[in-house]
Scaffold this active site. Sequence first.
Site, PDB file in Angstrom:
ATOM      1  N   SER A 131       0.941  -1.327  -0.070  1.00 38.22           N
ATOM      2  CA  SER A 131      -0.167  -0.088   0.019  1.00 38.22           C
ATOM      3  C   SER A 131       0.710   1.396   0.120  1.00 38.22           C
ATOM      4  CB  SER A 131      -0.929   0.016   1.017  1.00 38.22           C
ATOM      5  OG  SER A 131      -1.997   0.920   0.895  1.00 38.22           O
ATOM      6  N   ASP A 227      -8.172  -2.946  -7.231  1.00 36.72           N
ATOM      7  CA  ASP A 227      -7.455  -2.627  -5.822  1.00 36.72           C
ATOM      8  C   ASP A 227      -8.656  -2.054  -5.038  1.00 36.72           C
ATOM      9  OD1 ASP A 227      -4.728  -2.343  -4.197  1.00 36.72           O
ATOM     10  OD2 ASP A 227      -6.063  -0.654  -3.803  1.00 36.72           O
ATOM     11  N   HIS A 294      -6.417  -6.092  -1.647  1.00 36.42           N
ATOM     12  CA  HIS A 294      -5.417  -5.088  -1.158  1.00 36.42           C
ATOM     13  C   HIS A 294      -4.510  -5.883  -0.307  1.00 36.42           C
ATOM     14  CE1 HIS A 294      -3.887  -1.055  -1.077  1.00 36.42           C
ATOM     15  NE2 HIS A 294      -3.990  -0.968   0.445  1.00 36.42           N
TER      16      HIS A 294
END
Length: 349
Positions: A131, A227, A294
């Site tokens: 991330s 995502d 994610h």
Amino acid sequence: CLDGTLPGYHLHRGFGSGANSWIIHLEGGGWCNTIRSCVFRKTTRRGSSKFMEKSINFTGILSNKAEENPDFYNWNRVRVRYCDGASFAGEGQNEANKLYFRGQRIWLAAMEELMAKGMQNANQALLSGCSAGGLASILHCDEFKNLFPETTKVKCLSDAGLFLDATNVAGGHTLRDMYEGVVTLQGVQKNLPSTCTSQKDPTSCFFPQNLVSNVKTPMFLLNAAYDAWQVDQSLIPSLADPHGLWRACKTDRSHCNSSQIQFFQDFRNQMLDALKIFSESNQNGLFINSCFAHCQSERKDTWYENDSPRIGNKGIAVSVGDWFFDRTAVKAIDCPYSCDKTCHDVILK
């Protein structure tokens, strides 16, 4: 950290054949783009080491169990905590609100300390991150490579770090507006690659799509084509959907109409377009699966389990390992939604 406390990391020493191999994983956790959001962040582990746990579970790519992480389980594994709010890239401070923007210094200090703790003797090293940490691993990849002699095998992995400069459902640019705040407030500009800033504005150079093709070090991009964080926060943020027209679709894809599904497909196409030059390089690797997920390298269930996500017949851990050790080239791009039945999708509220 943002509040002036010292940053930190967790280290689990390698053993056996992995004693001289190192994996550095940069923690994720969004960004702060305003004085207010950064001041709030100071009251959490994302902005102060006062609130960080003393020990954390190492799972996925950081696991020390061969049956969970066959290629990297006995390496020296490090998780660098994220408490600066600008993907380890800021430089500056705000006296009035006692905010310290020290992301770049945290990165440099962590690397200096780990080198002194034995990483300088590494025969192979992998910089990874998820991330906001995945974005950081792209930003710092070549810096990481430059720490080591030419003889050391050094590569980088960005998991769920491919944030796109996309248009939301209302036609706005949620993420661009946010990134502009991060870059301006935290003085990120001076730490962005000059290969990009010589041609584009600083905010554009915080977007990975404008960075990845200029990274010289071998890199692997692991990303869900849809995502989950970007769907929730960038494509369909609540402010862009005031009448809730997307609410049912956002939480359950079976409730999406054909034009909504097409919106997701357009986003996937934008991601694949952004990767064209990057994927032409033999040294780079790709695993872009058609999931609403994610951070798939950190979780036990998505990294290396019998039912972990696959493209073709190959899962994520094996794909990353094959690429790192040059066992075989990995350029895996899934067919579009909804063909993949192996996804572990994140359910958006």
